[in-house]
Design a protein around this motif. Structure first.
Motif, PDB file in Angstrom:
ATOM      1  N   ALA A 122       0.829  -1.203   0.000  1.00  0.00           N
ATOM      2  CA  ALA A 122       0.000   0.000   0.000  1.00  0.00           C
ATOM      3  C   ALA A 122       0.867   1.259   0.000  1.00  0.00           C
ATOM      4  O   ALA A 122       0.564   2.229  -0.707  1.00  0.00           O
ATOM      5  N   VAL A 123       1.937   1.259   0.777  1.00  0.00           N
ATOM      6  CA  VAL A 123       2.833   2.423   0.814  1.00  0.00           C
ATOM      7  C   VAL A 123       3.463   2.639  -0.558  1.00  0.00           C
ATOM      8  O   VAL A 123       3.528   3.777  -1.065  1.00  0.00           O
ATOM      9  N   ARG A 124       3.913   1.564  -1.186  1.00  0.00           N
ATOM     10  CA  ARG A 124       4.544   1.702  -2.502  1.00  0.00           C
ATOM     11  C   ARG A 124       3.552   2.179  -3.556  1.00  0.00           C
ATOM     12  O   ARG A 124       3.881   3.019  -4.403  1.00  0.00           O
ATOM     13  N   THR A 135      -7.756  -8.919   5.417  1.00  0.00           N
ATOM     14  CA  THR A 135      -6.383  -8.702   4.963  1.00  0.00           C
ATOM     15  C   THR A 135      -6.166  -9.340   3.594  1.00  0.00           C
ATOM     16  O   THR A 135      -5.539  -8.747   2.707  1.00  0.00           O
ATOM     17  N   ARG A 136      -6.674 -10.540   3.403  1.00  0.00           N
ATOM     18  CA  ARG A 136      -6.557 -11.200   2.097  1.00  0.00           C
ATOM     19  C   ARG A 136      -7.323 -10.429   1.035  1.00  0.00           C
ATOM     20  O   ARG A 136      -6.864 -10.306  -0.112  1.00  0.00           O
ATOM     21  N   LEU A 137      -8.487  -9.903   1.402  1.00  0.00           N
ATOM     22  CA  LEU A 137      -9.270  -9.114   0.448  1.00  0.00           C
ATOM     23  C   LEU A 137      -8.489  -7.863   0.037  1.00  0.00           C
ATOM     24  O   LEU A 137      -8.464  -7.498  -1.150  1.00  0.00           O
ATOM     25  N   ALA A 138      -7.845  -7.216   1.016  1.00  0.00           N
ATOM     26  CA  ALA A 138      -7.044  -6.032   0.705  1.00  0.00           C
ATOM     27  C   ALA A 138      -5.869  -6.391  -0.192  1.00  0.00           C
ATOM     28  O   ALA A 138      -5.549  -5.661  -1.137  1.00  0.00           O
ATOM     29  N   ALA A 139      -5.227  -7.524   0.079  1.00  0.00           N
ATOM     30  CA  ALA A 139      -4.082  -7.946  -0.728  1.00  0.00           C
ATOM     31  C   ALA A 139      -4.491  -8.172  -2.182  1.00  0.00           C
ATOM     32  O   ALA A 139      -3.815  -7.698  -3.115  1.00  0.00           O
ATOM     33  N   HIS A 140      -5.591  -8.868  -2.398  1.00  0.00           N
ATOM     34  CA  HIS A 140      -6.032  -9.145  -3.766  1.00  0.00           C
ATOM     35  C   HIS A 140      -6.586  -7.891  -4.442  1.00  0.00           C
ATOM     36  O   HIS A 140      -6.409  -7.709  -5.658  1.00  0.00           O
ATOM     37  N   GLY A 141      -7.253  -7.026  -3.662  1.00  0.00           N
ATOM     38  CA  GLY A 141      -7.768  -5.788  -4.243  1.00  0.00           C
ATOM     39  C   GLY A 141      -6.650  -4.865  -4.704  1.00  0.00           C
ATOM     40  O   GLY A 141      -6.705  -4.309  -5.811  1.00  0.00           O
ATOM     41  N   LEU A 142      -5.630  -4.709  -3.874  1.00  0.00           N
ATOM     42  CA  LEU A 142      -4.502  -3.858  -4.247  1.00  0.00           C
ATOM     43  C   LEU A 142      -3.764  -4.424  -5.452  1.00  0.00           C
ATOM     44  O   LEU A 142      -3.410  -3.699  -6.383  1.00  0.00           O
ATOM     45  N   THR A 143      -3.533  -5.734  -5.434  1.00  0.00           N
ATOM     46  CA  THR A 143      -2.805  -6.355  -6.542  1.00  0.00           C
ATOM     47  C   THR A 143      -3.603  -6.295  -7.838  1.00  0.00           C
ATOM     48  O   THR A 143      -3.052  -6.018  -8.912  1.00  0.00           O
ATOM     49  N   GLY A 144      -4.902  -6.547  -7.751  1.00  0.00           N
ATOM     50  CA  GLY A 144      -5.733  -6.510  -8.950  1.00  0.00           C
ATOM     51  C   GLY A 144      -5.818  -5.122  -9.564  1.00  0.00           C
ATOM     52  O   GLY A 144      -5.698  -4.962 -10.788  1.00  0.00           O
ATOM     53  N   SER A 145      -6.023  -4.110  -8.728  1.00  0.00           N
ATOM     54  CA  SER A 145      -6.100  -2.742  -9.246  1.00  0.00           C
ATOM     55  C   SER A 145      -4.761  -2.308  -9.822  1.00  0.00           C
ATOM     56  O   SER A 145      -4.715  -1.602 -10.845  1.00  0.00           O
ATOM     57  N   LEU A 146      -3.671  -2.742  -9.195  1.00  0.00           N
ATOM     58  CA  LEU A 146      -2.340  -2.408  -9.708  1.00  0.00           C
ATOM     59  C   LEU A 146      -2.110  -3.049 -11.069  1.00  0.00           C
ATOM     60  O   LEU A 146      -1.570  -2.417 -11.991  1.00  0.00           O
ATOM     61  N   ALA A 147      -2.542  -4.310 -11.229  1.00  0.00           N
ATOM     62  CA  ALA A 147      -2.375  -5.005 -12.508  1.00  0.00           C
ATOM     63  C   ALA A 147      -3.179  -4.314 -13.613  1.00  0.00           C
ATOM     64  O   ALA A 147      -2.692  -4.139 -14.739  1.00  0.00           O
ATOM     65  N   LEU A 148      -4.398  -3.906 -13.295  1.00  0.00           N
ATOM     66  CA  LEU A 148      -5.220  -3.206 -14.284  1.00  0.00           C
ATOM     67  C   LEU A 148      -4.586  -1.879 -14.693  1.00  0.00           C
ATOM     68  O   LEU A 148      -4.576  -1.514 -15.871  1.00  0.00           O
ATOM     69  N   TRP A 185       9.402  -2.522  -8.860  1.00  0.00           N
ATOM     70  CA  TRP A 185       9.384  -2.366  -7.400  1.00  0.00           C
ATOM     71  C   TRP A 185       8.016  -2.749  -6.836  1.00  0.00           C
ATOM     72  O   TRP A 185       7.914  -3.467  -5.838  1.00  0.00           O
ATOM     73  N   LEU A 186       6.971  -2.285  -7.501  1.00  0.00           N
ATOM     74  CA  LEU A 186       5.617  -2.631  -7.069  1.00  0.00           C
ATOM     75  C   LEU A 186       5.328  -4.117  -7.279  1.00  0.00           C
ATOM     76  O   LEU A 186       4.675  -4.754  -6.441  1.00  0.00           O
ATOM     77  N   CYS A 203      -6.390   3.457  -7.217  1.00  0.00           N
ATOM     78  CA  CYS A 203      -5.332   2.646  -6.594  1.00  0.00           C
ATOM     79  C   CYS A 203      -4.759   3.370  -5.376  1.00  0.00           C
ATOM     80  O   CYS A 203      -4.559   2.767  -4.313  1.00  0.00           O
ATOM     81  N   ALA A 204      -4.475   4.659  -5.557  1.00  0.00           N
ATOM     82  CA  ALA A 204      -3.921   5.446  -4.450  1.00  0.00           C
ATOM     83  C   ALA A 204      -4.910   5.514  -3.291  1.00  0.00           C
ATOM     84  O   ALA A 204      -4.524   5.378  -2.117  1.00  0.00           O
ATOM     85  N   ALA A 205      -6.193   5.710  -3.602  1.00  0.00           N
ATOM     86  CA  ALA A 205      -7.207   5.793  -2.545  1.00  0.00           C
ATOM     87  C   ALA A 205      -7.338   4.470  -1.799  1.00  0.00           C
ATOM     88  O   ALA A 205      -7.419   4.440  -0.560  1.00  0.00           O
ATOM     89  N   LEU A 206      -7.341   3.355  -2.540  1.00  0.00           N
ATOM     90  CA  LEU A 206      -7.433   2.041  -1.916  1.00  0.00           C
ATOM     91  C   LEU A 206      -6.224   1.781  -1.026  1.00  0.00           C
ATOM     92  O   LEU A 206      -6.351   1.205   0.070  1.00  0.00           O
ATOM     93  N   ALA A 207      -5.057   2.202  -1.488  1.00  0.00           N
ATOM     94  CA  ALA A 207      -3.841   2.030  -0.691  1.00  0.00           C
ATOM     95  C   ALA A 207      -3.938   2.827   0.610  1.00  0.00           C
ATOM     96  O   ALA A 207      -3.594   2.324   1.692  1.00  0.00           O
ATOM     97  N   LEU A 208      -4.411   4.054   0.528  1.00  0.00           N
ATOM     98  CA  LEU A 208      -4.520   4.892   1.721  1.00  0.00           C
ATOM     99  C   LEU A 208      -5.562   4.348   2.697  1.00  0.00           C
ATOM    100  O   LEU A 208      -5.359   4.375   3.921  1.00  0.00           O
ATOM    101  N   VAL A 209      -6.663   3.837   2.164  1.00  0.00           N
ATOM    102  CA  VAL A 209      -7.695   3.240   3.024  1.00  0.00           C
ATOM    103  C   VAL A 209      -7.142   2.001   3.730  1.00  0.00           C
ATOM    104  O   VAL A 209      -7.370   1.789   4.937  1.00  0.00           O
ATOM    105  N   SER A 210      -6.385   1.172   3.009  1.00  0.00           N
ATOM    106  CA  SER A 210      -5.785  -0.026   3.606  1.00  0.00           C
ATOM    107  C   SER A 210      -4.811   0.340   4.712  1.00  0.00           C
ATOM    108  O   SER A 210      -4.795  -0.279   5.783  1.00  0.00           O
ATOM    109  N   LEU A 211      -3.997   1.369   4.458  1.00  0.00           N
ATOM    110  CA  LEU A 211      -3.046   1.829   5.474  1.00  0.00           C
ATOM    111  C   LEU A 211      -3.766   2.339   6.717  1.00  0.00           C
ATOM    112  O   LEU A 211      -3.370   2.029   7.850  1.00  0.00           O
TER     113      LEU A 211
END
Length: 238
Positions: free
Chosen positions: A97-99, A169-182, A220-221, A143-151
């Motif tokens: 999320a920070v990255r 936590t698993r939902l956050a992991a898959h949500g961040l990764t999926g949005s990043l991939a898109l 890096w991401l 993506c940035a908003a989701l990362a900030l909400v997770s943090l």
């Protein structure tokens, strides 16, 4: 930690090794996640077991019996692995999320620098190109908003001293990764379309520098995303 009544601990005794070594090694085999975070957790367990053994030995117990009681106090490695895997997953989500916040936030303010002052001219991009470009900008902001909400969620949970909810936590992991991939796939498509419309972009220095920096940033991401998905898995043997 509570003792596990009736738990048979002799299975942790490897040939030629101390009981604690076998216990910690078995726990380590069950965990997935960043090596340094996993190492810190295992060191914490080893230190705690060592302190407990010393306490029992000071009470007059022989070494083997002291180690068995110390491990009974900590409980079976399967239960401990579930608790620690949740911590590793939370750590990995926080890192990702920070990255994401840093990279996507930077892109929002710097992406146009690759195009400013470009010497080429060409036809106005088609409407679908403009829609894709706008969609990628919105996706980056999402993506940035989701990362900030997770943090924020992880920070509040930690401050309240509550255990990390594994499912969320698993939902956050898959949500961040999926949005990043898109976001990455959309950006790649937009770049390819751009150089197709304006071939001079391939030799424009700001564009070249920008793409190199983007490749480094997404590498890096990607490393953080891969570790995050690994840490989100249940521990081995669960």
């Amino acid at each position: 930690m509570r003792a596990s009544d009736g738990h048979h601990l002799t299975a942790y005794r490897p040939a030629g090794d101390v009981l604690i070594d076998g216990y910690v090694r078995d726990l380590g085999r069950r965990l997935h996640g960043p090596a340094h975070a996993k190492r810190d957790l295992l060191t914490e367990v080893r230190d705690g077991l060592t302190d407990a053994v010393e306490g029992y030995r000071e009470g007059g117990l022989p070494p083997d019996r002291a180690e068995e009681l110390a491990m009974a106090e900590f409980g079976p490695t399967g239960r401990l692995a579930a608790e620690f895997q949740a911590e590793l997953a939370a750590f990995s989500v926080r890192t990702l999320a920070v990255r994401i916040a840093l990279v996507t936030g930077g892109l929002i303010f710097s992406a146009n620098l690759m195009w400013q002052g470009a010497p080429w001219t060409g036809p106005r991009p088609p409407a679908t190109y403009l829609m894709l470009s706008s969609g990628i900008e919105w996706l980056g902001a999402g993506c940035a908003a989701l990362a900030l909400v997770s943090l924020a969620w992880l920070t509040v949970t930690a401050r309240r001293g509550r255990p990390v909810p594994v499912r969320q936590t698993r939902l956050a992991a898959h949500g961040l990764t999926g949005s990043l991939a898109l976001h990455w796939l959309g950006g790649l498509a937009l770049y390819g379309w751009s150089v197709h419309l304006w071939t001079a972009a391939l030799t424009w220095p700001p564009m070249i520098i920008g793409m190199v920096l983007l490749c480094v940033a997404y590498g890096w991401l990607g490393t953080a995303a891969r570790r995050c998905l690994a840490a989100a898995r249940p521990p081995a043997g669960a």
